[in-house]
Structures are given as C-alpha cells and as structure tokens.
Design a protein around this motif. Structure first.
Motif, PDB file in Angstrom:
ATOM      1  N   THR A 141     -35.602 -12.497 -26.861  1.00  0.00           N
ATOM      2  CA  THR A 141     -36.290 -11.466 -27.657  1.00  0.00           C
ATOM      3  C   THR A 141     -37.459 -10.909 -26.846  1.00  0.00           C
ATOM      4  O   THR A 141     -37.860 -11.481 -25.844  1.00  0.00           O
ATOM      5  CB  THR A 141     -36.859 -12.047 -28.971  1.00  0.00           C
ATOM      6  OG1 THR A 141     -37.845 -13.038 -28.640  1.00  0.00           O
ATOM      7  CG2 THR A 141     -35.780 -12.657 -29.829  1.00  0.00           C
ATOM      8  N   TYR A 142     -37.993  -9.790 -27.334  1.00  0.00           N
ATOM      9  CA  TYR A 142     -39.224  -9.243 -26.762  1.00  0.00           C
ATOM     10  C   TYR A 142     -40.082  -8.721 -27.913  1.00  0.00           C
ATOM     11  O   TYR A 142     -39.556  -8.342 -28.965  1.00  0.00           O
ATOM     12  CB  TYR A 142     -38.937  -8.150 -25.724  1.00  0.00           C
ATOM     13  CG  TYR A 142     -38.166  -6.957 -26.246  1.00  0.00           C
ATOM     14  CD1 TYR A 142     -38.823  -5.819 -26.709  1.00  0.00           C
ATOM     15  CD2 TYR A 142     -36.776  -6.977 -26.280  1.00  0.00           C
ATOM     16  CE1 TYR A 142     -38.115  -4.732 -27.180  1.00  0.00           C
ATOM     17  CE2 TYR A 142     -36.057  -5.887 -26.754  1.00  0.00           C
ATOM     18  CZ  TYR A 142     -36.736  -4.775 -27.197  1.00  0.00           C
ATOM     19  OH  TYR A 142     -36.033  -3.702 -27.677  1.00  0.00           O
ATOM     20  N   PRO A 143     -41.412  -8.730 -27.761  1.00  0.00           N
ATOM     21  CA  PRO A 143     -42.278  -8.284 -28.854  1.00  0.00           C
ATOM     22  C   PRO A 143     -42.385  -6.760 -28.931  1.00  0.00           C
ATOM     23  O   PRO A 143     -42.310  -6.077 -27.917  1.00  0.00           O
ATOM     24  CB  PRO A 143     -43.632  -8.897 -28.500  1.00  0.00           C
ATOM     25  CG  PRO A 143     -43.607  -9.022 -27.016  1.00  0.00           C
ATOM     26  CD  PRO A 143     -42.161  -9.252 -26.634  1.00  0.00           C
ATOM     27  N   GLN A 199     -44.578  -3.736 -31.501  1.00  0.00           N
ATOM     28  CA  GLN A 199     -45.479  -3.506 -32.629  1.00  0.00           C
ATOM     29  C   GLN A 199     -44.663  -3.038 -33.823  1.00  0.00           C
ATOM     30  O   GLN A 199     -43.757  -2.220 -33.690  1.00  0.00           O
ATOM     31  CB  GLN A 199     -46.545  -2.481 -32.260  1.00  0.00           C
ATOM     32  CG  GLN A 199     -47.644  -2.398 -33.293  1.00  0.00           C
ATOM     33  CD  GLN A 199     -48.859  -1.671 -32.767  1.00  0.00           C
ATOM     34  OE1 GLN A 199     -49.138  -1.702 -31.582  1.00  0.00           O
ATOM     35  NE2 GLN A 199     -49.574  -1.020 -33.663  1.00  0.00           N
ATOM     36  N   CYS A 200     -44.988  -3.572 -34.982  1.00  0.00           N
ATOM     37  CA  CYS A 200     -44.219  -3.303 -36.201  1.00  0.00           C
ATOM     38  C   CYS A 200     -44.118  -1.810 -36.501  1.00  0.00           C
ATOM     39  O   CYS A 200     -43.065  -1.327 -36.911  1.00  0.00           O
ATOM     40  CB  CYS A 200     -44.868  -4.046 -37.364  1.00  0.00           C
ATOM     41  SG  CYS A 200     -43.730  -4.398 -38.686  1.00  0.00           S
ATOM     42  N   HIS A 210     -49.261  -5.647 -36.229  1.00  0.00           N
ATOM     43  CA  HIS A 210     -48.786  -6.918 -35.680  1.00  0.00           C
ATOM     44  C   HIS A 210     -47.484  -6.720 -34.912  1.00  0.00           C
ATOM     45  O   HIS A 210     -46.750  -5.767 -35.142  1.00  0.00           O
ATOM     46  CB  HIS A 210     -48.572  -7.936 -36.806  1.00  0.00           C
ATOM     47  CG  HIS A 210     -49.846  -8.452 -37.379  1.00  0.00           C
ATOM     48  ND1 HIS A 210     -49.939  -9.660 -38.017  1.00  0.00           N
ATOM     49  CD2 HIS A 210     -51.099  -7.934 -37.408  1.00  0.00           C
ATOM     50  CE1 HIS A 210     -51.188  -9.864 -38.417  1.00  0.00           C
ATOM     51  NE2 HIS A 210     -51.908  -8.817 -38.070  1.00  0.00           N
ATOM     52  N   ASN A 211     -47.182  -7.673 -34.026  1.00  0.00           N
ATOM     53  CA  ASN A 211     -45.943  -7.627 -33.259  1.00  0.00           C
ATOM     54  C   ASN A 211     -44.838  -8.400 -33.986  1.00  0.00           C
ATOM     55  O   ASN A 211     -45.101  -9.403 -34.639  1.00  0.00           O
ATOM     56  CB  ASN A 211     -46.131  -8.251 -31.878  1.00  0.00           C
ATOM     57  CG  ASN A 211     -46.817  -7.321 -30.909  1.00  0.00           C
ATOM     58  OD1 ASN A 211     -46.975  -6.134 -31.188  1.00  0.00           O
ATOM     59  ND2 ASN A 211     -47.232  -7.837 -29.777  1.00  0.00           N
ATOM     60  N   ASP A 261     -40.650  -9.801 -33.215  1.00  0.00           N
ATOM     61  CA  ASP A 261     -39.664 -10.000 -32.152  1.00  0.00           C
ATOM     62  C   ASP A 261     -38.488  -9.057 -32.346  1.00  0.00           C
ATOM     63  O   ASP A 261     -38.034  -8.831 -33.463  1.00  0.00           O
ATOM     64  CB  ASP A 261     -39.153 -11.445 -32.155  1.00  0.00           C
ATOM     65  CG  ASP A 261     -40.172 -12.406 -31.567  1.00  0.00           C
ATOM     66  OD1 ASP A 261     -40.977 -11.962 -30.734  1.00  0.00           O
ATOM     67  OD2 ASP A 261     -40.147 -13.589 -31.942  1.00  0.00           O
TER      68      ASP A 261
END
Length: 160
Positions: free
Chosen positions: A21-23, A25-26, A81-82, A84
């Motif tokens: 996975t990678y982060p 931002q929502c 927030h981040n 995944d």
C-alpha cells in the motif's frame, strides 16, 4: 572479536518488490479509485465530504466495495488524514489448463502461473465451459495486498 569480524555482519535479504500500500490524503481520494478499509483492498463507489463544527475537521465518508469478496464497507476519515491505498495490478494471462480447481496460466513472456483458483461463481463455470469447448481464453487476474483472483475472461483474438 577482531576489527575485521565486526565488519562482516550478515544482513537479511528482502524482496525489492513494491509495498502493498501507499499513503494518500483522504481529500485526494476519488470515486472509482482504491482504498484500504478494515485491512481490505476496496474500490470507492461513493464518497461525500461533510463540514463539521467551528473547530472540527471536514470529514470524508467513504463507501467502497471489497475488490475480492464484493462486500460493501464504509469508513469516515478526517479529510487531512492519510489513508492507505492498495497497489492494484491487473494482468492478462492465456489459459493453458484447468487442474484440481486451479487455473494453469501463461503470461506474454511464457512464464507459467498455477496458483489462482477457479472462481466459485458463474465466472468460474463460464471459464471452464469455454476451455472445454476448446476456445483460446484470456483470463484477467487482479492482484492486491498478497491476494489474487480471476475477475474476467475473454476469447483470445484469432491469430494470437
């Protein structure tokens, strides 16, 4: 221990593969994109942003479908927030054989793959029927977070 021995340390080797996975931002997520909810890779089918009170964060409400099970999952996350995002890979393989409930597949480079189960759904029956009829079939495999599954098939183009 001599000075030379101190420098002869053994380090464990790991694969150079990409992360599962990678982060992201929502607020940057989009409908039709992917996200991880409850440790499951999902495709976003709906999302809405709501403003909260005087000192609160804007919240993003996500509705997504698990790409492997088809279950509907929901999550609410502050927009700053981040979350995944799974690395999702789609690959087309030539169907070579069906053996003990597993698809025997071959990619364009001639590498074989035989660890994907025949789907338990109508899709699996259609793939088996097409193979028994002697048709050349291309199967699309989706892979994410260590799981793989056949998601579609089509007849191979003539002369391929």
């Amino acid at each position: 221990m001599s000075d030379d021995e101190k420098h002869n340390e053994a380090f464990e080797q790991t694969g150079a593969g990409a992360s599962l996975t990678y982060p992201m931002q929502c607020s940057a997520l989009r409908k039709g994109g992917h996200v991880v909810i409850k440790s499951r890779p999902c495709k976003i089918v709906d999302m809405s942003t709501s403003k909260t009170g005087k000192h609160g964060h804007a919240k993003v409400h996500l509705i997504a479908i698990d790409i492997f099970t088809g279950k509907k999952l929901e999550d609410i996350c502050p927009s700053t927030h981040n979350m995944d995002v799974p690395n999702v890979k789609r690959t087309e393989y030539q169907l070579v054989n069906i053996d003990d409930g597993f698809l025997n597949l071959m990619d364009n480079d001639g590498n074989s793959k035989d660890d994907v189960k025949v789907p338990d759904s109508d899709l699996g029956k259609e793939i088996e029927n097409g193979f028994e009829e002697g048709r050349d079939i291309l199967v699309t495999i989706i892979a994410a977070m260590g799981e793989e599954q056949a998601i579609s098939y089509k007849d191979a183009p003539k002369g391929a």
